[in-house]
Design a protein around this motif. Structure first.
Motif, PDB file in Angstrom:
ATOM      1  N   GLU A 325     135.816  65.701 106.715  1.00 32.38           N
ATOM      2  CA  GLU A 325     134.458  65.941 106.253  1.00 32.38           C
ATOM      3  C   GLU A 325     133.512  64.884 106.807  1.00 32.38           C
ATOM      4  OE1 GLU A 325     134.144  66.373 102.075  1.00 32.38           O
ATOM      5  OE2 GLU A 325     135.754  67.855 101.900  1.00 32.38           O
ATOM      6  N   ALA A 326     132.317  65.327 107.181  1.00 35.76           N
ATOM      7  CA  ALA A 326     131.291  64.440 107.714  1.00 35.76           C
ATOM      8  C   ALA A 326     129.946  64.883 107.160  1.00 35.76           C
ATOM      9  CB  ALA A 326     131.282  64.473 109.243  1.00 35.76           C
ATOM     10  N   PRO A 327     128.982  63.960 107.005  1.00 33.58           N
ATOM     11  CA  PRO A 327     127.677  64.333 106.431  1.00 33.58           C
ATOM     12  C   PRO A 327     126.956  65.415 107.210  1.00 33.58           C
ATOM     13  CG  PRO A 327     127.955  61.944 106.410  1.00 33.58           C
ATOM     14  CD  PRO A 327     129.100  62.503 107.199  1.00 33.58           C
ATOM     15  N   TRP A 328     127.119  65.432 108.547  1.00 37.47           N
ATOM     16  CA  TRP A 328     126.383  66.412 109.345  1.00 37.47           C
ATOM     17  C   TRP A 328     126.849  67.842 109.073  1.00 37.47           C
ATOM     18  CZ3 TRP A 328     129.205  69.621 112.440  1.00 37.47           C
ATOM     19  CH2 TRP A 328     130.483  69.208 112.809  1.00 37.47           C
ATOM     20  N   GLN A 329     128.063  68.011 108.563  1.00 40.03           N
ATOM     21  CA  GLN A 329     128.574  69.360 108.315  1.00 40.03           C
ATOM     22  C   GLN A 329     127.789  70.081 107.223  1.00 40.03           C
ATOM     23  OE1 GLN A 329     132.654  68.496 107.392  1.00 40.03           O
ATOM     24  NE2 GLN A 329     133.274  68.314 109.528  1.00 40.03           N
ATOM     25  N   ALA A 330     127.166  69.312 106.319  1.00 39.59           N
ATOM     26  CA  ALA A 330     126.390  69.940 105.245  1.00 39.59           C
ATOM     27  C   ALA A 330     125.172  70.675 105.793  1.00 39.59           C
ATOM     28  CB  ALA A 330     125.950  68.879 104.237  1.00 39.59           C
ATOM     29  N   GLY A 336     128.736  74.090 105.730  1.00 40.53           N
ATOM     30  CA  GLY A 336     128.290  73.248 104.621  1.00 40.53           C
ATOM     31  C   GLY A 336     128.681  73.827 103.282  1.00 40.53           C
ATOM     32  N   GLN A 337     128.510  75.131 103.121  1.00 42.74           N
ATOM     33  CA  GLN A 337     128.909  75.763 101.863  1.00 42.74           C
ATOM     34  C   GLN A 337     130.412  75.687 101.651  1.00 42.74           C
ATOM     35  OE1 GLN A 337     126.450  77.136 103.702  1.00 42.74           O
ATOM     36  NE2 GLN A 337     124.777  77.442 102.255  1.00 42.74           N
ATOM     37  N   LEU A 338     131.172  75.862 102.716  1.00 40.52           N
ATOM     38  CA  LEU A 338     132.628  75.813 102.597  1.00 40.52           C
ATOM     39  C   LEU A 338     133.087  74.434 102.147  1.00 40.52           C
ATOM     40  CD1 LEU A 338     135.357  77.207 103.011  1.00 40.52           C
ATOM     41  CD2 LEU A 338     135.297  76.442 105.393  1.00 40.52           C
ATOM     42  N   MET A 339     132.512  73.382 102.722  1.00 39.90           N
ATOM     43  CA  MET A 339     132.875  72.026 102.319  1.00 39.90           C
ATOM     44  C   MET A 339     132.525  71.771 100.855  1.00 39.90           C
ATOM     45  SD  MET A 339     134.384  70.642 104.822  1.00 39.90           S
ATOM     46  CE  MET A 339     134.605  70.792 106.597  1.00 39.90           C
ATOM     47  N   ALA A 340     131.341  72.255 100.435  1.00 39.41           N
ATOM     48  CA  ALA A 340     130.945  72.066  99.038  1.00 39.41           C
ATOM     49  C   ALA A 340     131.867  72.820  98.092  1.00 39.41           C
ATOM     50  CB  ALA A 340     129.498  72.528  98.856  1.00 39.41           C
ATOM     51  N   LEU A 341     132.257  74.037  98.449  1.00 44.20           N
ATOM     52  CA  LEU A 341     133.158  74.827  97.613  1.00 44.20           C
ATOM     53  C   LEU A 341     134.518  74.152  97.487  1.00 44.20           C
ATOM     54  CD1 LEU A 341     132.338  78.415  98.946  1.00 44.20           C
ATOM     55  CD2 LEU A 341     131.637  77.430  96.760  1.00 44.20           C
ATOM     56  N   ASP A 348     136.451  66.958  93.206  1.00 43.23           N
ATOM     57  CA  ASP A 348     135.752  65.785  93.720  1.00 43.23           C
ATOM     58  C   ASP A 348     134.288  65.834  93.277  1.00 43.23           C
ATOM     59  OD1 ASP A 348     138.114  65.204  94.940  1.00 43.23           O
ATOM     60  OD2 ASP A 348     137.512  65.939  96.909  1.00 43.23           O
ATOM     61  N   GLY A 349     133.659  64.699  93.290  1.00 40.80           N
ATOM     62  CA  GLY A 349     132.244  64.646  92.952  1.00 40.80           C
ATOM     63  C   GLY A 349     131.398  65.339  94.012  1.00 40.80           C
ATOM     64  N   LEU A 350     130.444  66.141  93.578  1.00 42.85           N
ATOM     65  CA  LEU A 350     129.569  66.865  94.493  1.00 42.85           C
ATOM     66  C   LEU A 350     128.227  66.150  94.530  1.00 42.85           C
ATOM     67  CD1 LEU A 350     129.584  69.414  96.292  1.00 42.85           C
ATOM     68  CD2 LEU A 350     128.530  70.639  94.394  1.00 42.85           C
ATOM     69  N   ALA A 351     127.971  65.428  95.638  1.00 43.83           N
ATOM     70  CA  ALA A 351     126.721  64.693  95.773  1.00 43.83           C
ATOM     71  C   ALA A 351     125.556  65.649  95.987  1.00 43.83           C
ATOM     72  CB  ALA A 351     126.823  63.709  96.941  1.00 43.83           C
ATOM     73  N   LEU A 356     122.506  70.339  98.196  1.00 44.89           N
ATOM     74  CA  LEU A 356     121.130  70.727  98.548  1.00 44.89           C
ATOM     75  C   LEU A 356     120.941  70.955 100.035  1.00 44.89           C
ATOM     76  CD1 LEU A 356     119.124  68.363  96.173  1.00 44.89           C
ATOM     77  CD2 LEU A 356     119.744  70.756  95.842  1.00 44.89           C
ATOM     78  N   ALA A 357     121.629  70.184 100.879  1.00 40.70           N
ATOM     79  CA  ALA A 357     121.434  70.323 102.326  1.00 40.70           C
ATOM     80  C   ALA A 357     121.817  71.716 102.824  1.00 40.70           C
ATOM     81  CB  ALA A 357     122.219  69.240 103.066  1.00 40.70           C
ATOM     82  N   PRO A 358     123.026  72.231 102.529  1.00 39.35           N
ATOM     83  CA  PRO A 358     123.342  73.585 103.008  1.00 39.35           C
ATOM     84  C   PRO A 358     122.442  74.645 102.397  1.00 39.35           C
ATOM     85  CG  PRO A 358     125.074  72.764 101.551  1.00 39.35           C
ATOM     86  CD  PRO A 358     124.174  71.612 101.836  1.00 39.35           C
TER      87      PRO A 358
END
Length: 387
Positions: A325-330, A336-341, A348-351, A356-358
């Protein structure tokens, strides 16, 4: 826009067979897959928890048999045609002991055994690992006893002792196993908004109703945004129903089979829906834009299937590529949605950036796509099919 929205929804509901097919596929397919996975994994765990080995030639290894009995291992004599049965799948693993095993073991010579298995069968893996661990334990005990008989401390044979500490929680391990919930969450908006997005553009054009519709004294932007809102609503409803099916399957069945691995309750469901709604806005707008170039419903359906293929490959690429995972993927739609899901499923904590980014990127791209559709609806080549 509201009038166009209601008109598109009404037209979509008239096609009851298509709507019923989409809803039934959404409600049944995903949850049924989850139930089957839970049943399969729980079966593997039950096999792994049962200490049982099959021996061929047990009479040639009394020391090994004694060790297994002291470890409360159930010993079963393998049939004469064990090799054929392993190949057929009737037996999972068989330890084959040669005639000279006990004599060579007593003489402190190398005593070999064969472990016959077929690792192409996934259900055999617990029995294979269990047989290997038991043989390794017998080997260590024999080595310790021989060292102690010579007055040598067994600890001298282990200059480095490894203690395994697994930092992953059971829920995180379950998230790796149950990747299909985020995958269905990504694909559900595509399936839910596809029919309406195609029918509202290429379908209208093929039926010849697009030209008189645009003849009304209403801006093309109102038509485009009204149609998009209807496709977005359809994609959101189907995604929510699909995830509700997973929630129901998890609560009623899967959590009983995998209580430590699977935690998909109402809080996770609400977070999933919140993440998927902006994605549905983007996918429905993209499907409308692609379908606008189709001269017929079937042609537009072909174009949209390319988008579905690309989106469906993203979860597989992420899973098998081992990408971190990397910040740019959001900021990348779908990814980005897949990483958040996955973070939600892992616990894990969802920052704020991860959520919001995706969402922001998806909404911005959706509005841009709808604006492009509105501009295309002013083009005579699109409306009338002129070259």
């Amino acid at each position: 826009m509201l009038v166009v929205f209601l008109k598109e929804v009404r037209d979509a509901l008239r096609d009851r067979r298509t709507a019923l097919m989409v809803l039934v596929a959404s409600v049944i397919t995903g949850p049924l897959t989850l139930v089957l996975v839970a049943q399969f994994v729980s079966g593997l765990e039950e096999r792994a928890s049962t200490l049982k080995v099959r021996l061929a030639g047990a009479q040639h290894a009394p020391a090994l048999v004694n060790f297994l009995r002291r470890a409360d291992v159930e010993i079963e004599e393998a049939p004469a045609d064990y090799a054929a049965r392993v190949k057929k799948g009737d037996l999972e693993a068989v330890i084959v002991i040669p005639r000279d095993f006990h004599e060579r073991w007593l003489d402190h010579e190398e005593a070999r055994v064969e472990l016959v298995f077929d690792d192409s069968r996934t259900e055999s893996s617990p029995a294979i690992r269990q047989s290997e661990r038991l043989l390794e334990a017998f080997n260590r005990e024999s080595a310790y006893l021989r060292l102690m008989a010579r007055g040598v401390s067994p600890s001298l044979n282990e200059s480095v002792k490894v203690e395994r500490v697994n930092a992953a929680t059971p829920r995180q391990r379950g998230a790796v196993l149950l990747f299909l919930i985020p995958m269905f969450a990504i694909l559900a908006p595509l399936l839910g908004g596809m029919t309406l997005a195609i029918d509202a553009t290429a379908g209208e054009r093929e039926r010849g109703s697009l030209e008189p519709l645009l003849a009304n004294p209403v801006s093309t932007a109102a038509f485009a945004f009204g149609k998009w809102l209807a496709a977005w609503a359809s994609a959101t409803v189907v995604a929510a129903i699909t995830l509700a099916g997973f929630l129901l399957a998890a609560v009623l069945y899967a959590e009983k089979k995998l209580p430590a691995l699977l935690q998909f309750g109402l809080p996770e469901y609400l977070r999933f829906v919140a993440i998927v709604v902006p994605l549905a806005a983007f996918t429905s707008a993209a499907q409308m834009l692609i379908s606008t170039y189709g001269r017929s419903y079937r042609e537009a359906q072909t174009y949209v299937s390319y988008l579905a293929t690309v989106v469906s490959f993203i979860p597989l690429v992420v899973m098998f590529s081992g990408a971190r995972e990397a910040p740019w993927q959001a900021a990348v739609p779908v990814l980005g949605q897949l990483m958040a899901l996955q973070r939600v499923l892992r616990g894990d904590g969802l920052a704020a950036w991860d959520a919001l980014a995706p969402a922001a990127v998806s909404v911005v791209l959706a509005i841009a796509a709808v604006a492009a559709v509105a501009r295309l609806l002013r083009d005579e080549r699109i409306v009338f099919g002129r070259s």
